[in-house]
Design a protein around this motif. Structure first.
Motif, short mmCIF file in Angstrom:
data_model
loop_
_atom_site.label_atom_id
_atom_site.label_comp_id
_atom_site.label_asym_id
_atom_site.label_seq_id
_atom_site.Cartn_x
_atom_site.Cartn_y
_atom_site.Cartn_z
N GLY A 198 0.76 -1.24 0.00
CA GLY A 198 0.00 0.00 0.00
C GLY A 198 0.79 1.29 0.00
O GLY A 198 0.21 2.35 -0.14
N CYS A 199 2.10 1.24 0.20
CA CYS A 199 2.90 2.46 0.13
C CYS A 199 4.35 2.10 -0.18
O CYS A 199 4.75 0.94 -0.05
N ARG A 200 5.10 3.10 -0.60
CA ARG A 200 6.51 2.86 -0.90
C ARG A 200 7.30 2.68 0.38
O ARG A 200 7.24 3.53 1.27
N GLY A 201 8.00 1.58 0.48
CA GLY A 201 8.82 1.36 1.65
C GLY A 201 8.97 -0.12 1.96
O GLY A 201 8.59 -0.98 1.17
N VAL A 202 9.57 -0.39 3.12
CA VAL A 202 9.85 -1.76 3.53
C VAL A 202 9.46 -1.98 4.98
O VAL A 202 9.37 -1.05 5.77
N ARG A 203 9.24 -3.25 5.30
CA ARG A 203 9.04 -3.72 6.67
C ARG A 203 10.26 -4.57 6.99
O ARG A 203 10.57 -5.52 6.28
N ALA A 204 10.95 -4.22 8.07
CA ALA A 204 12.14 -4.96 8.48
C ALA A 204 11.87 -5.69 9.78
O ALA A 204 11.07 -5.24 10.61
N ALA A 205 12.54 -6.83 9.96
CA ALA A 205 12.43 -7.61 11.19
C ALA A 205 13.82 -8.14 11.53
O ALA A 205 14.55 -8.59 10.65
N GLY A 206 14.16 -8.08 12.80
CA GLY A 206 15.45 -8.61 13.24
C GLY A 206 16.31 -7.52 13.85
O GLY A 206 15.81 -6.67 14.58
N GLU A 207 17.60 -7.54 13.52
CA GLU A 207 18.55 -6.59 14.08
C GLU A 207 19.38 -5.96 12.98
O GLU A 207 19.71 -6.61 11.98
N LEU A 243 9.65 -0.43 11.26
CA LEU A 243 10.67 -1.09 12.08
C LEU A 243 10.12 -1.68 13.36
O LEU A 243 10.87 -1.96 14.30
N SER A 244 8.81 -1.91 13.44
CA SER A 244 8.21 -2.42 14.68
C SER A 244 8.74 -3.80 15.07
O SER A 244 8.68 -4.18 16.24
N GLU A 245 9.25 -4.56 14.11
CA GLU A 245 9.79 -5.89 14.40
C GLU A 245 11.32 -5.89 14.46
O GLU A 245 11.94 -6.95 14.52
N VAL A 246 11.93 -4.71 14.45
CA VAL A 246 13.38 -4.60 14.60
C VAL A 246 13.66 -4.41 16.09
O VAL A 246 13.10 -3.52 16.73
N THR A 247 14.51 -5.26 16.62
CA THR A 247 14.78 -5.23 18.06
C THR A 247 15.99 -4.40 18.43
O THR A 247 16.14 -4.00 19.58
N ARG A 284 7.62 3.17 14.20
CA ARG A 284 7.80 2.31 15.37
C ARG A 284 9.21 1.71 15.48
O ARG A 284 9.38 0.50 15.57
N PRO A 285 10.24 2.58 15.50
CA PRO A 285 11.61 2.05 15.63
C PRO A 285 11.89 1.61 17.06
O PRO A 285 11.17 2.00 17.99
N PRO A 286 12.95 0.83 17.26
CA PRO A 286 13.35 0.50 18.63
C PRO A 286 13.69 1.80 19.36
O PRO A 286 14.19 2.75 18.74
N PRO A 287 13.43 1.87 20.66
CA PRO A 287 13.69 3.11 21.42
C PRO A 287 15.12 3.62 21.28
O PRO A 287 15.35 4.82 21.24
N THR A 317 14.83 15.34 7.18
CA THR A 317 14.46 14.32 6.20
C THR A 317 14.15 12.97 6.84
O THR A 317 13.92 12.00 6.14
N ILE A 318 14.14 12.94 8.18
CA ILE A 318 13.70 11.74 8.90
C ILE A 318 12.56 12.14 9.83
O ILE A 318 12.72 13.03 10.68
N GLU A 319 11.44 11.49 9.66
CA GLU A 319 10.29 11.67 10.55
C GLU A 319 10.09 10.36 11.30
O GLU A 319 9.96 9.31 10.69
N VAL A 320 10.09 10.43 12.62
CA VAL A 320 9.88 9.23 13.43
C VAL A 320 8.44 9.21 13.89
O VAL A 320 7.94 10.18 14.47
N SER A 321 7.75 8.12 13.59
CA SER A 321 6.36 7.95 13.97
C SER A 321 6.24 6.75 14.90
O SER A 321 6.70 5.66 14.57
N MET A 322 5.63 6.96 16.04
CA MET A 322 5.47 5.87 17.00
C MET A 322 4.13 5.15 16.82
O MET A 322 3.84 4.20 17.52
N SER A 323 3.32 5.58 15.84
CA SER A 323 2.02 4.92 15.62
C SER A 323 2.05 4.06 14.39
O SER A 323 2.88 4.11 13.57
#
Length: 117
Positions: free
Chosen positions: A25-34, A62-66, A93-96, A111-117
């Motif tokens: 649904g949008c340009r980008g990627v979902r990452a998981a891991g480290e 990045l919600s699944e990046v630890t 949703r990056p790691p804290p 040029t970086i927007e961090v969104s926690m939702s």
């Protein structure tokens, strides 16, 4: 784009891995891991591709990046600095620790927007 996965070949030790898939649904990627030394190659390829791809917003889910090490945060900031006018990364949703490192070392990087939702 496909799915990328990289993990070193030491069967006796736990090693970081990073899996990256295109977002629906949008340009980008979902990452998981480290994002760590063993996975920097994948992370840097993802960021380079994002810089090359057109204009507008590129989402990094990045919600699944630890964990993201400092070099991985630096690679993200360097890629963001290479984006053209009007372009940005939305890091969802990056790691804290990644959020804190970005706020500490690159607080004015628009040029970086961090969104926690």
């Amino acid at each position: 784009m496909g799915t990328w996965r990289l993990a070193p070949h030491d069967p006796g030790a736990p090693v970081p891995s990073l899996t990256v898939r295109p977002l629906d649904g949008c340009r980008g990627v979902r990452a998981a891991g480290e994002v760590a030394l063993a996975t920097h190659t994948i992370w840097e390829r993802v960021l380079e591709r994002a810089v090359r791809e057109g204009e507008g917003v590129y989402h990094l889910e990045l919600s699944e990046v630890t964990f993201v090490d400092v070099a991985g945060a630096g690679a993200l900031a360097a890629a963001a600095e290479r984006l053209g006018d009007g372009r940005r990364f939305v890091v969802r949703r990056p790691p804290p620790t990644l959020r804190r490192v970005l706020e500490t070392f690159w607080p004015d990087l628009s040029t970086i927007e961090v969104s926690m939702s």
